[in-house]
Design a protein around this motif. Structure first.
Motif, PDB file in Angstrom:
ATOM      1  N   PHE A   1       0.824  -1.209   0.000  1.00  0.00           N
ATOM      2  CA  PHE A   1       0.000   0.000   0.000  1.00  0.00           C
ATOM      3  C   PHE A   1       0.860   1.263   0.000  1.00  0.00           C
ATOM      4  N   PHE A   2       1.954   1.237   0.764  1.00  0.00           N
ATOM      5  CA  PHE A   2       2.827   2.410   0.865  1.00  0.00           C
ATOM      6  C   PHE A   2       4.028   2.313  -0.065  1.00  0.00           C
ATOM      7  N   ASP A   3       3.953   1.430  -1.045  1.00  0.00           N
ATOM      8  CA  ASP A   3       5.050   1.248  -1.997  1.00  0.00           C
ATOM      9  C   ASP A   3       5.350   2.570  -2.707  1.00  0.00           C
ATOM     10  N   ALA A   4       6.621   2.954  -2.714  1.00  0.00           N
ATOM     11  CA  ALA A   4       7.017   4.230  -3.336  1.00  0.00           C
ATOM     12  C   ALA A   4       7.183   4.124  -4.846  1.00  0.00           C
ATOM     13  N   ASP A   5       6.951   2.941  -5.406  1.00  0.00           N
ATOM     14  CA  ASP A   5       7.088   2.732  -6.848  1.00  0.00           C
ATOM     15  C   ASP A   5       6.094   3.626  -7.596  1.00  0.00           C
ATOM     16  N   THR A   6       6.604   4.456  -8.493  1.00  0.00           N
ATOM     17  CA  THR A   6       5.752   5.400  -9.237  1.00  0.00           C
ATOM     18  C   THR A   6       5.200   4.797 -10.537  1.00  0.00           C
ATOM     19  N   THR A   7       5.497   3.550 -10.799  1.00  0.00           N
ATOM     20  CA  THR A   7       4.969   2.902 -12.005  1.00  0.00           C
ATOM     21  C   THR A   7       3.451   2.833 -11.926  1.00  0.00           C
ATOM     22  N   PRO A   8       2.738   3.284 -12.961  1.00  0.00           N
ATOM     23  CA  PRO A   8       1.270   3.193 -12.930  1.00  0.00           C
ATOM     24  C   PRO A   8       0.816   1.757 -12.692  1.00  0.00           C
ATOM     25  N   LYS A   9      -0.275   1.597 -11.976  1.00  0.00           N
ATOM     26  CA  LYS A   9      -0.731   0.257 -11.620  1.00  0.00           C
ATOM     27  C   LYS A   9      -1.008  -0.585 -12.859  1.00  0.00           C
ATOM     28  N   TYR A  10      -1.494   0.060 -13.931  1.00  0.00           N
ATOM     29  CA  TYR A  10      -1.830  -0.727 -15.119  1.00  0.00           C
ATOM     30  C   TYR A  10      -0.587  -1.254 -15.849  1.00  0.00           C
ATOM     31  N   ASN A  11       0.598  -0.785 -15.441  1.00  0.00           N
ATOM     32  CA  ASN A  11       1.837  -1.283 -16.047  1.00  0.00           C
ATOM     33  C   ASN A  11       2.596  -2.248 -15.140  1.00  0.00           C
ATOM     34  N   ARG A  12       2.063  -2.489 -13.953  1.00  0.00           N
ATOM     35  CA  ARG A  12       2.750  -3.371 -13.018  1.00  0.00           C
ATOM     36  C   ARG A  12       2.402  -4.834 -13.313  1.00  0.00           C
ATOM     37  N   PRO A  13       3.363  -5.719 -13.156  1.00  0.00           N
ATOM     38  CA  PRO A  13       3.087  -7.142 -13.395  1.00  0.00           C
ATOM     39  C   PRO A  13       2.154  -7.708 -12.328  1.00  0.00           C
ATOM     40  N   ILE A  14       1.319  -8.664 -12.727  1.00  0.00           N
ATOM     41  CA  ILE A  14       0.404  -9.311 -11.797  1.00  0.00           C
ATOM     42  C   ILE A  14       1.073 -10.567 -11.247  1.00  0.00           C
ATOM     43  N   ASN A  15       1.074 -10.703  -9.928  1.00  0.00           N
ATOM     44  CA  ASN A  15       1.641 -11.886  -9.289  1.00  0.00           C
ATOM     45  C   ASN A  15       0.664 -12.407  -8.234  1.00  0.00           C
ATOM     46  N   ASP A  16       1.061 -13.457  -7.543  1.00  0.00           N
ATOM     47  CA  ASP A  16       0.169 -14.062  -6.547  1.00  0.00           C
ATOM     48  C   ASP A  16      -0.177 -13.102  -5.420  1.00  0.00           C
ATOM     49  N   ALA A  17       0.740 -12.200  -5.099  1.00  0.00           N
ATOM     50  CA  ALA A  17       0.531 -11.288  -3.969  1.00  0.00           C
ATOM     51  C   ALA A  17      -0.488 -10.198  -4.285  1.00  0.00           C
ATOM     52  N   ASN A  18      -0.490  -9.691  -5.540  1.00  0.00           N
ATOM     53  CA  ASN A  18      -1.362  -8.546  -5.849  1.00  0.00           C
ATOM     54  C   ASN A  18      -2.494  -8.885  -6.814  1.00  0.00           C
ATOM     55  N   ARG A  19      -2.700 -10.181  -7.076  1.00  0.00           N
ATOM     56  CA  ARG A  19      -3.658 -10.586  -8.105  1.00  0.00           C
ATOM     57  C   ARG A  19      -5.065 -10.036  -7.844  1.00  0.00           C
ATOM     58  N   GLN A  20      -5.542 -10.171  -6.614  1.00  0.00           N
ATOM     59  CA  GLN A  20      -6.913  -9.738  -6.316  1.00  0.00           C
ATOM     60  C   GLN A  20      -7.092  -8.237  -6.527  1.00  0.00           C
ATOM     61  N   GLU A  21      -6.209  -7.456  -5.948  1.00  0.00           N
ATOM     62  CA  GLU A  21      -6.377  -6.000  -6.063  1.00  0.00           C
ATOM     63  C   GLU A  21      -6.209  -5.518  -7.500  1.00  0.00           C
ATOM     64  N   MET A  22      -5.309  -6.150  -8.264  1.00  0.00           N
ATOM     65  CA  MET A  22      -5.108  -5.727  -9.652  1.00  0.00           C
ATOM     66  C   MET A  22      -6.348  -5.994 -10.504  1.00  0.00           C
ATOM     67  N   HIS A  23      -6.948  -7.159 -10.333  1.00  0.00           N
ATOM     68  CA  HIS A  23      -8.169  -7.450 -11.086  1.00  0.00           C
ATOM     69  C   HIS A  23      -9.338  -6.572 -10.614  1.00  0.00           C
ATOM     70  N   ALA A  24      -9.325  -6.193  -9.324  1.00  0.00           N
ATOM     71  CA  ALA A  24     -10.345  -5.271  -8.822  1.00  0.00           C
ATOM     72  C   ALA A  24     -10.199  -3.907  -9.489  1.00  0.00           C
ATOM     73  N   TYR A  25      -8.949  -3.442  -9.652  1.00  0.00           N
ATOM     74  CA  TYR A  25      -8.717  -2.166 -10.327  1.00  0.00           C
ATOM     75  C   TYR A  25      -9.131  -2.247 -11.798  1.00  0.00           C
ATOM     76  N   MET A  26      -8.858  -3.401 -12.431  1.00  0.00           N
ATOM     77  CA  MET A  26      -9.258  -3.582 -13.829  1.00  0.00           C
ATOM     78  C   MET A  26     -10.779  -3.502 -13.977  1.00  0.00           C
ATOM     79  N   ALA A  27     -11.481  -4.106 -13.040  1.00  0.00           N
ATOM     80  CA  ALA A  27     -12.943  -4.080 -13.088  1.00  0.00           C
ATOM     81  C   ALA A  27     -13.459  -2.650 -12.997  1.00  0.00           C
TER      82      ALA A  27
END
Length: 459
Positions: free
Chosen positions: A277-303
């Motif tokens: 949540f507090f990750d300082a990475d400035t890469t837009p979320k839509y460009n971040r790779p999907i992995n087991d740790a962030n899969r749920q939240e990434m698909h939620a953002y896509m929805a």
């Protein structure tokens, strides 16, 4: 003044037990308070605005669960998940109707019983509960899975309303009793999850603030909560000896490498979620790779991105088939995908309108107890909804929190419906007029030390 009204009212005099007009076998069978109430109280209809919110949430729930439950569809019965959900909503509606017909004064003697049963169920879960996502969360009673955490959160509302409404005792003692019970509840909830513990503390502290405790005492309460929470977190960190790989395996299967059913410390999971949540990475979320740790939240953002302004319309969700727990912990993302930003804001306003309506009813109550009861139940529902929405939209770290009445879940629907029923009971039975008959009847129905007048009463 109220005591004079009770004794001087004709109904009260008419029902005074006497030797001449009471059959010997029936003397003392009914209290005078019960007879006064029976004689002069005509309950109003339940508040139509609260019913409108309840029905609106149920309709949205049915529509969205039809899409969000796609991962649970069975080959031989496509409609099974939505039929089961509708049955649960029906049971919830029956619960709300039945509870709304119970005078709110009945919840005074029932509060200690409800609190005791909730604590007993939580203790039972800690030792015999079913493991879900690495923690013991539910217990099977007569074939029904019960998650006592929902009842513990409601208990925090009931106990604060019960204690602060009493005329006896200093404010220091009342606040101390409330904090004592909240710390017990928190200790029981902490093993299941951090979010529920924080939410319960937020509900109780909001209730105390509404109950009118002085600011200095309120700050002391927050300090006590903070210290207790810090001690619990330090203890968790000191006892966390599970590596990330083993922890994830236990989360998914409920068992360790040897096949034993075990729970996890969850400290590593909480830390990982907060770090993301507090990750300082400035890469837009839509460009971040999907992995087991962030899969749920990434698909939620896509929805949510797919929903745009007006949504793709009900039944056309793309992400519901790919998003795990789409019908429970991330159902709001499906709401936004299908109904768009407009639908998401509308649902938010529906919940906030419930809090506003509860405030109007509370300001019309002559006694403190019903005012705290109706506002507390609204806070309990709305804070859960806001917490769910904040998690799904990325405004808070990922955690599991159902959206009241919208998410799938038997205990959550039952507890929320019970809260609605209590609010409807207050709207129906609490005196909000200047009629002496009703004032006298309400005073007669309440214990002597629960007669505290509501300081926010608006005539």
């Amino acid at each position: 003044m109220i005591e004079e009204d009770i004794h001087s009212h004709p109904a009260a005099q008419a029902f005074e037990p006497g030797e001449a007009d009471t059959p010997p076998g029936q003397r003392g069978s009914k209290s005078r308070a019960a007879k006064v109430t029976e004689a002069i109280v005509t309950p109003r209809k339940s508040d139509k605005y609260i019913w409108a919110v309840f029905i609106t949430l149920c309709v949205i729930s049915i529509i969205e669960q039809y899409s969000a439950s796609s991962r649970e569809i069975m080959a031989d019965n496509v409609m099974a998940p939505i039929i089961k959900h509708c049955a649960m909503l029906g049971m919830g509606a029956v619960t709300a109707i039945l509870v709304s017909r119970v005078p709110y004064s009945w919840f005074i003697p029932l509060t200690p019983v409800f609190v005791f049963v909730s604590i007993a169920l939580m203790v039972l879960v800690l030792f015999k509960g079913q493991i879900i996502n690495g923690a013991r969360r539910s217990i099977d009673l007569a074939g029904v899975a019960i998650q006592p955490a929902e009842f513990i959160k409601m208990s925090s509302v009931l106990i604060v309303a019960y204690v602060l409404s009493r005329a006896k005792g200093s404010m220091n003692v009342k606040v101390g009793v409330c904090v004592f019970f909240i710390l017990i509840f928190g200790g029981l909830l902490f093993s299941q999850g951090l979010t529920n513990t924080l939410l319960m503390m937020a509900i109780s502290s909001s209730m105390m603030l509404i109950g009118g405790i002085p600011w200095k005492k309120f700050l002391v309460v927050l300090l006590i909560y903070g210290v207790a929470g810090s001690i619990a977190v330090v203890y968790k960190i000191s006892t966390d000896n599970t590596d990330a790989r083993t922890e994830r395996m236990i989360m998914e299967t409920g068992r360790d490498a040897q096949g034993n059913e075990v729970t996890i410390n969850r400290m590593g999971l909480w830390k990982a979620r907060i770090d993301r949540f507090f990750d300082a990475d400035t890469t837009p979320k839509y460009n971040r790779p999907i992995n087991d740790a962030n899969r749920q939240e990434m698909h939620a953002y896509m929805a949510q991105a797919n929903g745009r302004i007006v949504g793709v319309m009900p039944g056309n969700s793309r992400e519901s088939a790919r998003l795990a727990l789409a019908n429970v912990d991330f159902v709001y993302s499906i709401v936004i995908e299908e109904l768009g930003l407009v639908g998401g804001i509308f649902l938010l306003l529906v919940y906030l309108s419930l809090l506003g309506r509860a405030g109007v009813i509370a300001m019309g109550c002559r006694r403190v107890f019903p005012a705290l009861l109706v506002l507390g139940m609204a806070v309990y529902i709305v804070l859960q909804a806001l917490c769910h929405m904040a998690i799904v939209t990325g405004a808070a770290p990922v955690s599991g929190q159902p959206l009241p009445l919208i998410s799938k879940g038997g205990t959550s629907i039952l507890a929320t419906s019970l809260a609605f029923g209590i609010m409807l009971s207050v709207s129906r039975f609490a005196v909000r007029t200047g009629k002496k008959q009703e004032i006298a009847a309400e005073a007669a129905a309440l214990p002597d030390d629960m007669q505290t007048p509501n300081p926010t009463f608006l005539k």
